[in-house]
Design an enzyme around this catalytic site. Structure first.
Site, PDB file in Angstrom:
ATOM      1  N   GLY A   1      -5.525   7.699   1.291  1.00  0.00           N
ATOM      2  CA  GLY A   1      -4.750   8.060   0.109  1.00  0.00           C
ATOM      3  C   GLY A   1      -5.389   9.217  -0.638  1.00  0.00           C
TER       4      GLY A   1
ATOM      5  N   THR B   1       0.874  -1.763   3.533  1.00  0.00           N
ATOM      6  CA  THR B   1       0.151  -0.580   3.064  1.00  0.00           C
ATOM      7  C   THR B   1      -1.125  -0.933   2.324  1.00  0.00           C
ATOM      8  OG1 THR B   1       2.263   0.594   2.815  1.00  0.00           O
ATOM      9  CG2 THR B   1       0.347   1.533   1.698  1.00  0.00           C
TER      10      THR B   1
ATOM     11  N   SER C   1      -7.231  -3.811  -8.249  1.00  0.00           N
ATOM     12  CA  SER C   1      -6.642  -3.593  -9.569  1.00  0.00           C
ATOM     13  C   SER C   1      -6.709  -4.887 -10.360  1.00  0.00           C
ATOM     14  CB  SER C   1      -5.180  -3.155  -9.449  1.00  0.00           C
ATOM     15  OG  SER C   1      -4.541  -3.189 -10.715  1.00  0.00           O
TER      16      SER C   1
ATOM     17  N   TYR D   1      12.546 -11.318  -4.337  1.00  0.00           N
ATOM     18  CA  TYR D   1      11.520 -10.288  -4.233  1.00  0.00           C
ATOM     19  C   TYR D   1      11.187  -9.681  -5.595  1.00  0.00           C
ATOM     20  CZ  TYR D   1       9.094  -6.049  -2.816  1.00  0.00           C
ATOM     21  OH  TYR D   1       8.161  -5.056  -2.676  1.00  0.00           O
TER      22      TYR D   1
END
Length: 295
Positions: free
Chosen positions: A13, A115, A144, A163
């Site tokens: 990233g 991911t 995080s 979801y």
């Protein structure tokens, strides 16, 4: 394959935000930096920018890979292994939060999970031998504090049914932390002392992150904008864990603003960390650092 013993770092990233800042700082400290990125044009621009700041004789290379695509992760790891003899720092920085609709990766996994967790898990497993070739290697996993909102369930690891993009993101960040802790435990158990791993919260970074998510998520980021940190500030704990001498022997920690913090999650147990590891192996088709019988 490179044979010189310059310090080598791989940053995922690396074409935006704290990933770019981290890669740039490592290059400025003399590392040979490899940028793992999805977009070839962005990667080329970032490589050019960072190369201008690198030490004389130190390269900045690009490795193209979409971490959500496990076949691409395997190909990228193989390419890395053929090109380089060792790895000193692996920064698993790439991450995303999605919009309203549940999406799947090329391999059929929920895209946030693929991911943010499965891709880094597989990449780490495939590069472990290169990390072991370093006298002192470090694995830095960007998590995080959103993990506090996680409500994981091993029966719905793929976040099916009703979801929630933020729930999927929070779950994946808790998995990052649990993976780090379990990885540290297994490295110690197998007597591997030259590889350490730590996770971190970078702060709420002002960037385009979350811009494609739900209106509620976008509203949160907009309201929080005055309190957000810059990418430069957000990257400091990643850089610290990758390079600072005082954390060279620390492994399994979770850091905020360069300081260790306790992980406050009832789900974060040894039993669940072991089960998450097993599920991750099954979903990625890899096995590494197997526990000894009866451990």
């Amino acid at each position: 394959m490179t044979t010189s013993r310059s310090l080598l770092a791989l940053v995922t990233g690396a074409t935006a935000g704290i990933g770019t800042v981290t890669a740039r700082a490592l290059a400025q400290q003399g590392y040979h930096v490899v940028l793992l990125a999805r977009n070839a044009d962005k990667a080329a621009r970032t490589r050019h920018e960072i190369q201008q700041l690198a030490w004389p004789g130190r390269r900045v290379d690009v490795l193209l890979c979409d971490l959500s695509d496990l076949a691409q992760v395997r190909r990228a790891a193989e390419e890395f292994s053929q090109r380089y003899g060792h790895l000193d720092v692996l920064v698993n920085n790439a991450g995303l939060v999605l919009g309203d609709k549940r999406q799947e990766s090329n391999g059929g996994h929920e895209l946030t999970l693929a991911t943010n967790h499965l891709g880094p898990f597989l990449l780490t497993s495939l590069l472990l031998e290169k990390l072991r070739q370093s006298p002192a290697a470090r694995i830095v996993n960007v998590a995080s504090m959103a993990y506090m909102f996680a409500k994981p369930d091993f029966e719905t690891l793929e976040v099916a049914g009703k979801y929630s993009p933020m729930r999927a993101y929070a779950n994946s960040k808790l998995y990052n932390i649990m993976f780090t802790q379990e990885l540290a435990r297994r490295l110690r158990q197998q007597g591997i002392r030259n590889v350490t791993t730590n996770s971190l919260h970078p702060g709420v970074v002002a960037s385009s992150f979350g811009s494609g998510s739900t209106w509620l998520t976008r509203a949160f980021y907009k309201a929080a904008a005055p309190f957000m940190t810059s990418a430069e500030e957000g990257a400091q704990t990643s850089i610290y864990l990758a390079t600072a001498p005082e954390v060279a022997d620390i492994s399994g920690g979770y850091f905020v603003k360069k300081r260790p913090e306790a992980v406050k999650s009832g789900f974060n147990t040894l039993e669940n960390a072991r089960r998450l590891w097993q599920c991750s192996e099954e979903l990625t088709g890899t096995t590494f650092l197997a526990e000894a019988p009866g451990a």
